[in-house]
Scaffold this active site. Structure first.
Site, PDB file in Angstrom:
ATOM      1  CD1 TRP A   1      28.466  -2.449 -78.341  1.00 26.44           C
ATOM      2  CD2 TRP A   1      29.992  -1.229 -77.254  1.00 26.44           C
ATOM      3  NE1 TRP A   1      28.391  -2.771 -77.000  1.00 26.44           N
ATOM      4  CE2 TRP A   1      29.313  -2.041 -76.305  1.00 26.44           C
ATOM      5  CE3 TRP A   1      31.000  -0.379 -76.798  1.00 26.44           C
ATOM      6  CZ2 TRP A   1      29.614  -2.029 -74.945  1.00 26.44           C
ATOM      7  CZ3 TRP A   1      31.294  -0.359 -75.438  1.00 26.44           C
ATOM      8  CH2 TRP A   1      30.605  -1.180 -74.537  1.00 26.44           C
TER       9      TRP A   1
ATOM     10  CD  GLU B   1      31.303 -20.174 -72.002  1.00 27.11           C
ATOM     11  OE1 GLU B   1      31.764 -19.221 -71.368  1.00 27.11           O
ATOM     12  OE2 GLU B   1      30.886 -20.061 -73.184  1.00 27.11           O
TER      13      GLU B   1
ATOM     14  CE  LYS C   1      32.813 -13.383 -81.570  1.00 23.20           C
ATOM     15  NZ  LYS C   1      32.258 -14.428 -80.696  1.00 23.20           N
TER      16      LYS C   1
ATOM     17  CB  CYS D   1      33.096   0.781 -83.701  1.00 25.40           C
ATOM     18  SG  CYS D   1      32.366   1.763 -82.400  1.00 25.40           S
TER      19      CYS D   1
ATOM     20  CG  ASN E   1      36.811   0.191 -83.298  1.00 25.85           C
ATOM     21  OD1 ASN E   1      36.268   0.304 -82.208  1.00 25.85           O
ATOM     22  ND2 ASN E   1      37.428  -0.917 -83.677  1.00 25.85           N
ATOM     23  N   GLY E   2      37.352   2.937 -81.263  1.00 25.59           N
ATOM     24  CA  GLY E   2      38.305   3.083 -80.161  1.00 25.59           C
ATOM     25  C   GLY E   2      37.857   4.208 -79.257  1.00 25.59           C
TER      26      GLY E   2
ATOM     27  CD  GLU F   1      27.804 -13.698 -73.871  1.00 20.79           C
ATOM     28  OE1 GLU F   1      27.999 -14.915 -73.962  1.00 20.79           O
ATOM     29  OE2 GLU F   1      28.457 -12.868 -74.522  1.00 20.79           O
TER      30      GLU F   1
ATOM     31  NE  ARG G   1      34.979  -4.567 -85.257  1.00 18.21           N
ATOM     32  CZ  ARG G   1      36.051  -5.129 -84.729  1.00 18.21           C
ATOM     33  NH1 ARG G   1      36.295  -6.395 -84.957  1.00 18.21           N
ATOM     34  NH2 ARG G   1      36.874  -4.444 -83.978  1.00 18.21           N
TER      35      ARG G   1
ATOM     36  CE  LYS H   1      28.438 -18.051 -74.177  1.00 16.99           C
ATOM     37  NZ  LYS H   1      29.792 -17.962 -74.592  1.00 16.99           N
TER      38      LYS H   1
ATOM     39  CG  HIS I   1      29.195 -22.564 -47.170  1.00 16.21           C
ATOM     40  ND1 HIS I   1      29.423 -22.916 -45.851  1.00 16.21           N
ATOM     41  CD2 HIS I   1      29.730 -23.570 -47.916  1.00 16.21           C
ATOM     42  CE1 HIS I   1      30.087 -24.064 -45.801  1.00 16.21           C
ATOM     43  NE2 HIS I   1      30.280 -24.479 -47.050  1.00 16.21           N
TER      44      HIS I   1
HETATM   45  C1  AGP Z   1      31.544 -14.643 -74.951  1.00 15.34           C
HETATM   46  O1  AGP Z   1      30.308 -15.222 -75.206  1.00 15.34           O
HETATM   47  C2  AGP Z   1      31.526 -13.220 -74.763  1.00 15.34           C
HETATM   48  N1  AGP Z   1      30.896 -12.528 -75.804  1.00 15.34           N
HETATM   49  C3  AGP Z   1      32.726 -12.537 -74.142  1.00 15.34           C
HETATM   50  O2  AGP Z   1      32.727 -12.923 -72.810  1.00 15.34           O
HETATM   51  C4  AGP Z   1      34.125 -12.798 -74.752  1.00 15.34           C
HETATM   52  O3  AGP Z   1      34.496 -14.115 -74.555  1.00 15.34           O
HETATM   53  C5  AGP Z   1      35.131 -11.832 -74.099  1.00 15.34           C
HETATM   54  O4  AGP Z   1      34.758 -10.527 -74.382  1.00 15.34           O
HETATM   55  C6  AGP Z   1      36.550 -12.080 -74.526  1.00 15.34           C
HETATM   56  O5  AGP Z   1      36.724 -11.854 -75.888  1.00 15.34           O
HETATM   57  P1  AGP Z   1      38.027 -12.331 -76.640  1.00 15.34           P
HETATM   58  O6  AGP Z   1      38.079 -13.808 -76.556  1.00 15.34           O
HETATM   59  O7  AGP Z   1      37.855 -11.841 -78.047  1.00 15.34           O
HETATM   60  O8  AGP Z   1      39.203 -11.705 -75.951  1.00 15.34           O
END
Ligand code: AGP
Length: 612
Positions: free
Chosen positions: A74, A485, A607, A2, A100-101, A492, A27, A489, A508
């Site tokens: 969000w 990683e 984010k 948010c 937000n929260g 996502e 956000r 990506k 395995h």
């Molecule tokens: C990364 O592409 C993601 N959106 C997500 O995994 C992110 O890295 C994770 O939520 C951690 O966020 P931060 O680094 O702000 O703590």
């Protein structure tokens, strides 16, 4: 999650709020809304979906005024819908709230308020806050005190913006464990979840601390602690320009951020070595030989991409310093009663510095007596403020939800930290240090080289396999970490099912999933493991997989087992991760582009994950 923005001043607040919300959309983008004080009443416009929908709604139902608050959501409590969108009103439309929260005790509070006759219109926890403030306000006729009393009752996390028709010349803001800053303008002031929302108007702000609140007028800002005592805070000046929050000609923020990586890596390396070039110098880290000798284990704790950057650190620290390193995702660490004490160094990694799980992990570590080192991007964030030592990653704003440049900066931080600890503990000969340092300083131009040369090959691979439904990533050692990683990506932003595997583990079980035309990204940049990974690629190819390999220049034998190869420039073994990940970022980006997905705002994600 948010985003919140608020404006009070001499001009119409609506364009300020809308522009601010657009820069906070990373956000959350389930709904958006504004509340504006207009002719003595509060007018709310809100709608499901992105800020663009709100912009359209405001064309049909315009509103204007010089005081307002806005929100982009969000969803946590209640589905994304018009009625659950913020702002939320008290029953007589006198008080409006954005939040937000998560209010953890909202159910109990809601029942008490309902017993008093309050009617709830939404499924949100936030509506409880609007009614609670209203309830206290009716009792004492003092809005600021009503907000303070509310903060004493609600449990959980919050950043709040509050308007009241009886106080048309003020905004009240508060925060606990969710970010909020109070922007300082000239004849106007602001609130915002993050500086990009108000960067067009000011670079100066007060960063509110936990359980603090603010009374904001056009020409005055007062800050208070939870007991109602006025407090004083230094003004923080953000050293970023407006362009940092714009796409600058790129189609997406993600692509812009990918291309910023040579500079980000350079920024993270400059001024990090001593004048004689023989040592790493890390401002903000007070971990000398004495402190390090007191440590018998390290935990690295983070979430998502930051966790994978931490894993790079685990591999390097164990190999180069010979200290046991555990790497844990924060949401597991915080509930497992970890075996840590005052002889444990806990390293938390976070781009936003606000991730709820990581912040809780940090607090747990401190409570158990461990020293906590934060590797953080967002200056002044909760994690940066609570950690004992902070290493800033200097990646600048990262706006795309999918993290790219922040990962590279976190990996560089891991390199620097490993070198620092190894030197302090005497496990790294000077000759080796100098060799690694020289190789590190070549990384920015090597990333540039990949960005310049790899795109045509990646685009042609994407064109061939755009209809793939499953993608496996395989690698060994540091290449396995990079695979994780890369796989994240792709999930996502391209919404493709994807799994990373340690290449040696395939046989395995998972190899049963490989069939004709299954896509496999094989990362084989670790020279000592090259032959092994190459054999694993051969195994999947023999079963019909299409293989995209990422290998170091010169290792041409990879071409025998791969359909396409992206070569990265040659570097020291410990530095390959930052280079090998660049083609993976481009691959995920162009797959998502080819599939027509919303790259900067992938579904269901936000984010900054400030809820559990
Ligand atoms: C990364 O592409 C993601 N959106 C997500 O995994 C992110 O890295 C994770 O939520 C951690 O966020 P931060 O680094 O702000 O703590």
């Amino acid at each position: 999650m948010c985003g919140i923005v608020g404006y009070i001043g001499g001009q119409n607040c609506v364009p300020v709020l809308i522009n601010g919300l657009e820069s906070l959309e990373y956000r959350g983008y389930d709904s958006a809304g504004v509340a504006v004080i207009s002719n003595g009443a509060i007018e709310i416009r809100k709608t499901k979906g992105k800020v663009e929908n709100l912009r359209n709604l405001l064309l049909e139902q315009p509103v204007s005024g010089t005081v307002g608050i806005g929100h982009t959501r969000w969803a946590t409590h209640g589905a994304p819908s018009d009625v659950n969108a913020h702002p939320h009103f008290s029953n007589d439309d006198k008080i409006a709230v954005v939040h937000n929260g998560i209010i953890e005790n909202y159910q109990e509070l809601k029942e008490k308020l309902q017993a008093k006759g309050y009617v709830f219109h939404s499924d949100t926890d936030t509506e409880t806050v609007a009614h609670l403030i209203d309830d206290f306000y009716k009792q004492n006729n003092d809005l600021l005190e009503a907000v303070r009393l509310t903060l004493n009752v609600i449990e959980g996390s919050y950043a709040l913006g509050v308007l009241c028709t009886d106080y048309p010349d003020q905004i009240i803001a508060a925060r606990k464990e969710s970010p909020l800053i109070v922007g300082i303008g000239e004849g106007s002031n602001f609130i915002a979840s993050d500086i990009p929302a108000i960067l067009n108007y000011t670079k100066n702000a007060y960063i509110l601390g936990d359980k603090e609140f603010a009374l904001i007028k056009a020409d005055e800002i007062k800050l208070y602690d939870i007991d109602g005592n006025e407090i004083h805070r230094d003004v923080y000046t953000y050293n970023w320009d407006v362009e940092a929050a714009q796409k600058n000609g790129y189609d997406h923020f993600m692509l812009k951020e990918i291309y910023e990586q040579p500079k980000v890596v350079m920024d993270n390396l400059s001024r990090r070595f001593s004048a004689d070039g023989k040592h790493v110098e890390l401002d903000g880290i007070k971990l000398g030989r004495a402190e390090l000798e007191n440590i018998n284990q390290i935990y690295i704790v983070a979430c998502g991409t930051a966790y994978y950057a931490g894993l790079v650190g685990k591999y390097l620290l164990e190999r180069m310093v010979r200290i046991p390193v555990n790497s844990e995702v924060a949401s597991e660490f915080r509930y497992k009663d970890p075996l840590i004490d005052e002889h444990t160094l806990v390293i938390v990694v976070s781009q936003s510095g606000e991730t709820a799980d990581t912040l809780s992990a940090l607090k747990l570590a401190k409570a158990k007596g461990s020293r906590v080192l934060g590797i953080v991007n967002a200056v002044g964030s909760s994690i940066a403020r609570e950690a004992d030592d902070v290493l800033y990653t200097l990646a600048g704003f990262e706006i795309a939800v999918a993290s790219t440049k922040a990962f590279s900066a976190q990996v560089i931080a891991m390199y620097l930290l490993t070198l620092h600890i190894a030197q302090e503990l005497g496990t790294l000969p000077e000759k080796d240090f100098l060799e690694i340092k020289e190789a590190m300083l070549r990384l920015p131009s090597q990333i540039n080289d990949i960005l310049t040369k790899a795109v045509p090959a990646i685009r042609s691979f994407v064109d061939k396999y755009i209809s793939s439904k499953n993608v496996f990533y395989i690698g060994r050692g540091l290449d396995y970490v990079v695979s994780m990683e890369g796989s994240l990506k792709l999930k996502e932003i391209a919404y493709l099912h994807s799994e990373p595997y340690a290449a040696g583990e395939l046989k395995h079980g998972p190899i049963a999933l490989i069939e004709s035309a299954t896509l496999v990204v094989g990362v084989a940049t670790q020279e000592s493991l090259f032959d092994k990974t190459r054999s694993n690629m051969q195994e999947v190819k023999a079963r019909g997989a299409k293989v995209l390999a990422i290998a170091m220049q010169g290792n041409r034998s990879i071409e025998e087992v791969a359909d396409d190869v992206i070569y990265i420039p040659r570097t020291h073994w410990m530095l390959t991760s930052v280079l090998a990940n660049i083609p993976q970022q481009l691959f995920a980006y162009y797959m998502a582009l080819g599939l027509g997905e919303d790259i900067d705002k992938p579904r269901n994600l936000a984010k900054s994950v400030t809820v559990e």
